[in-house]
Design a protein around this motif. Structure first.
Motif, PDB file in Angstrom:
ATOM      1  N   LEU A 182       5.547   5.219 -14.352  1.00  0.00           N
ATOM      2  CA  LEU A 182       5.131   4.129 -13.471  1.00  0.00           C
ATOM      3  C   LEU A 182       4.217   4.664 -12.375  1.00  0.00           C
ATOM      4  CD1 LEU A 182       8.628   2.429 -12.990  1.00  0.00           C
ATOM      5  CD2 LEU A 182       6.819   1.704 -14.546  1.00  0.00           C
ATOM      6  N   ASP A 183       3.130   3.928 -12.119  1.00  0.00           N
ATOM      7  CA  ASP A 183       2.263   4.242 -10.986  1.00  0.00           C
ATOM      8  C   ASP A 183       2.866   3.621  -9.729  1.00  0.00           C
ATOM      9  OD1 ASP A 183       0.239   5.635 -12.409  1.00  0.00           O
ATOM     10  OD2 ASP A 183      -0.519   3.724 -13.162  1.00  0.00           O
ATOM     11  N   ILE A 184       3.041   4.426  -8.700  1.00  0.00           N
ATOM     12  CA  ILE A 184       3.641   3.936  -7.461  1.00  0.00           C
ATOM     13  C   ILE A 184       2.777   4.355  -6.277  1.00  0.00           C
ATOM     14  CG2 ILE A 184       5.982   3.983  -8.403  1.00  0.00           C
ATOM     15  CD1 ILE A 184       6.444   6.570  -6.840  1.00  0.00           C
ATOM     16  N   PHE A 185       3.069   3.761  -5.123  1.00  0.00           N
ATOM     17  CA  PHE A 185       2.363   4.063  -3.874  1.00  0.00           C
ATOM     18  C   PHE A 185       3.377   4.547  -2.838  1.00  0.00           C
ATOM     19  CE2 PHE A 185       0.850   2.801   0.336  1.00  0.00           C
ATOM     20  CZ  PHE A 185      -0.386   3.434   0.367  1.00  0.00           C
ATOM     21  N   ILE A 186       3.024   5.607  -2.114  1.00  0.00           N
ATOM     22  CA  ILE A 186       3.928   6.183  -1.111  1.00  0.00           C
ATOM     23  C   ILE A 186       3.252   6.139   0.255  1.00  0.00           C
ATOM     24  CG2 ILE A 186       5.188   8.240  -0.372  1.00  0.00           C
ATOM     25  CD1 ILE A 186       5.294   9.124  -3.264  1.00  0.00           C
ATOM     26  N   ASP A 187       3.929   5.546   1.205  1.00  0.00           N
ATOM     27  CA  ASP A 187       3.488   5.540   2.602  1.00  0.00           C
ATOM     28  C   ASP A 187       4.463   6.399   3.386  1.00  0.00           C
ATOM     29  OD1 ASP A 187       2.470   5.105   5.068  1.00  0.00           O
ATOM     30  OD2 ASP A 187       2.970   2.976   5.177  1.00  0.00           O
ATOM     31  N   SER A 188       4.070   7.640   3.632  1.00  0.00           N
ATOM     32  CA  SER A 188       5.003   8.583   4.270  1.00  0.00           C
ATOM     33  C   SER A 188       5.140   8.352   5.762  1.00  0.00           C
ATOM     34  CB  SER A 188       4.544  10.016   4.012  1.00  0.00           C
ATOM     35  OG  SER A 188       3.280  10.239   4.595  1.00  0.00           O
ATOM     36  N   GLY A 189       4.119   7.700   6.361  1.00  0.00           N
ATOM     37  CA  GLY A 189       4.198   7.489   7.804  1.00  0.00           C
ATOM     38  C   GLY A 189       4.228   8.810   8.548  1.00  0.00           C
ATOM     39  N   GLU A 190       5.183   8.945   9.455  1.00  0.00           N
ATOM     40  CA  GLU A 190       5.306  10.190  10.230  1.00  0.00           C
ATOM     41  C   GLU A 190       6.255  11.175   9.556  1.00  0.00           C
ATOM     42  OE1 GLU A 190       6.465   9.133  14.140  1.00  0.00           O
ATOM     43  OE2 GLU A 190       4.590   8.091  14.613  1.00  0.00           O
ATOM     44  N   GLU A 191       6.869  10.785   8.431  1.00  0.00           N
ATOM     45  CA  GLU A 191       7.788  11.678   7.734  1.00  0.00           C
ATOM     46  C   GLU A 191       7.032  12.680   6.882  1.00  0.00           C
ATOM     47  OE1 GLU A 191      11.762  10.108   6.201  1.00  0.00           O
ATOM     48  OE2 GLU A 191      10.466   8.348   6.079  1.00  0.00           O
ATOM     49  N   THR A 223      -0.604  12.052  -7.240  1.00  0.00           N
ATOM     50  CA  THR A 223      -1.845  12.145  -8.010  1.00  0.00           C
ATOM     51  C   THR A 223      -3.101  11.883  -7.180  1.00  0.00           C
ATOM     52  OG1 THR A 223      -1.628   9.816  -8.666  1.00  0.00           O
ATOM     53  CG2 THR A 223      -0.674  11.473 -10.131  1.00  0.00           C
ATOM     54  N   GLY A 224      -2.954  11.344  -5.988  1.00  0.00           N
ATOM     55  CA  GLY A 224      -4.127  11.045  -5.169  1.00  0.00           C
ATOM     56  C   GLY A 224      -3.738  10.598  -3.784  1.00  0.00           C
ATOM     57  N   ALA A 232       1.029   8.041  -6.677  1.00  0.00           N
ATOM     58  CA  ALA A 232       1.936   8.959  -7.362  1.00  0.00           C
ATOM     59  C   ALA A 232       2.363   8.379  -8.712  1.00  0.00           C
ATOM     60  CB  ALA A 232       3.165   9.245  -6.489  1.00  0.00           C
ATOM     61  N   MET A 233       2.892   9.248  -9.549  1.00  0.00           N
ATOM     62  CA  MET A 233       3.402   8.859 -10.865  1.00  0.00           C
ATOM     63  C   MET A 233       4.899   9.158 -10.923  1.00  0.00           C
ATOM     64  SD  MET A 233       2.838   7.819 -14.059  1.00  0.00           S
ATOM     65  CE  MET A 233       1.093   8.035 -14.382  1.00  0.00           C
ATOM     66  N   LEU A 234       5.692   8.107 -11.211  1.00  0.00           N
ATOM     67  CA  LEU A 234       7.143   8.254 -11.367  1.00  0.00           C
ATOM     68  C   LEU A 234       7.469   8.338 -12.855  1.00  0.00           C
ATOM     69  CD1 LEU A 234      10.156   8.103 -10.493  1.00  0.00           C
ATOM     70  CD2 LEU A 234       9.917   5.609 -10.557  1.00  0.00           C
ATOM     71  N   THR A 235       8.169   9.383 -13.262  1.00  0.00           N
ATOM     72  CA  THR A 235       8.549   9.543 -14.668  1.00  0.00           C
ATOM     73  C   THR A 235      10.049   9.809 -14.768  1.00  0.00           C
ATOM     74  OG1 THR A 235       8.102  11.931 -14.636  1.00  0.00           O
ATOM     75  CG2 THR A 235       6.292  10.472 -15.276  1.00  0.00           C
TER      76      THR A 235
END
Length: 317
Positions: A182-191, A223-224, A232-235
């Motif tokens: 699955l293609d996912i999106f990560i918003d890490s913020g200040e972490e 991935t970018g 990111a890619m979740l597998t």
């Protein structure tokens, strides 16, 4: 004793009983047709049993059963024509050579699908159980017949695709049913990005393990990078018998819940800091100094994000 001798003897006996050559011929033809149907049924059962066995070199598809059944019926029809109606089958086939070409042109699509189906199976391009994508259709292959290939979509829809289309169109063989990506999106913020990825992996493993047997634990690979966060890619892999749509739905909900809790934690932390600053201002601290401090923090944070973005693009080059 060959078939012609047997059929002649049967016709002679029926003629002596019924005292009618025409009626005896029709009954003989009917008996041969019934025998042909019985043999075709036996061949069908035998081929299906052989194809479904794991020891068989060929996949369990209907095209071989169809070819076997048609072959038996062609032989039976030739026997009826030659024995009951005294038709020279060989001479008739030769005489119909030109007519056969015309007929083949009329059945061009059918022949194209038949040959395409044989190519698909013999080259093992597609087999039952494969997940494929042809044009806008995506699903699992359930059968390959002499005319078409049948796939079942994730929604349970049955899609019929002509074999000639599969041979002439771009075919995408997707990952197995139990291998989920699955293609996912990560918003890490200040972490820290590593902390966010680790927490998401743990939450996906915990959630999916409640609805399926996990053969491979969740793995997130970045991935970018974009202006808003990271791609990111979740597998992960589940055991046989797990419904793919359920596993995907559970994983996505776990990721969404993790992102929501991260935002809530961020808001709580910010409120706590603002409350502390507000208390300090109320106790006599300079409010202008507080505002300047917050502006410096925002500028530093924006500069860090720009530096990270520039570093990412340099790394890609």
């Amino acid at each position: 004793m060959n078939l012609d001798t047997l059929t002649d003897a049967l016709k002679t006996w029926l003629g002596s009983v019924l005292h009618s050559d025409g009626l005896s011929t029709l009954i003989t033809a009917a008996i041969i047709a019934v025998a042909t149907a019985f043999v075709a049924h036996l061949v069908t059962v035998f081929l299906r049993k052989v194809l479904k066995s794991n020891k068989g070199p060929l996949p369990a598809v209907s095209i071989f059963v169809n070819i076997g059944r048609v072959t038996v019926w062609v032989v039976g029809l030739c026997v009826i024509l030659s024995s009951c109606f005294n038709v020279n089958v060989g001479a008739a086939v030769t005489a119909l050579g030109i007519g056969g070409i015309a007929v083949s042109l009329g059945f061009q699509d059918t022949l194209s699908n038949l040959i395409g189906g044989l190519q698909i199976i013999m080259t093992k391009l597609v087999e039952p159980g494969d997940r494929i994508k042809v044009s806008s259709y995506e699903g699992m292959v359930t059968d390959v017949t002499w005319r078409h290939t049948t796939i079942m979509t994730a929604r349970g829809e049955r899609v019929v695709i002509p074999n000639s289309v599969i041979n002439t169109s771009a075919l995408v063989k997707l990952a197995p049913e139990d291998d989920i990506r699955l293609d996912i999106f990560i918003d890490s913020g200040e972490e820290s990005l590593d902390d966010v990825v680790s927490r998401m992996q743990d939450e996906v493993n915990l959630a999916v393990s409640k609805v399926a047997v996990m053969m491979e634990k969740a793995q997130i690979n970045v991935t970018g990078k974009t202006e808003r966060g990271y791609q990111a890619m979740l597998t992960f892999a589940t055991g046989k018998g797990t419904k793919r749509s359920v596993a995907i739905d559970t994983a996505l909900k776990a990721i969404a819940g993790s992102a929501h809790r991260a935002k809530q934690h961020k808001r709580t932390t910010m409120k706590s800091k603002l409350a502390e600053k507000g208390s300090a201002i109320a106790n006599g601290d300079n409010p202008i100094a507080f505002i300047e401090e917050e502006l410096h923090k925002l500028e530093d944070h924006d500069q860090q994000r720009r530096d990270q973005k520039e570093g990412f693009h340099v790394g890609k080059q």
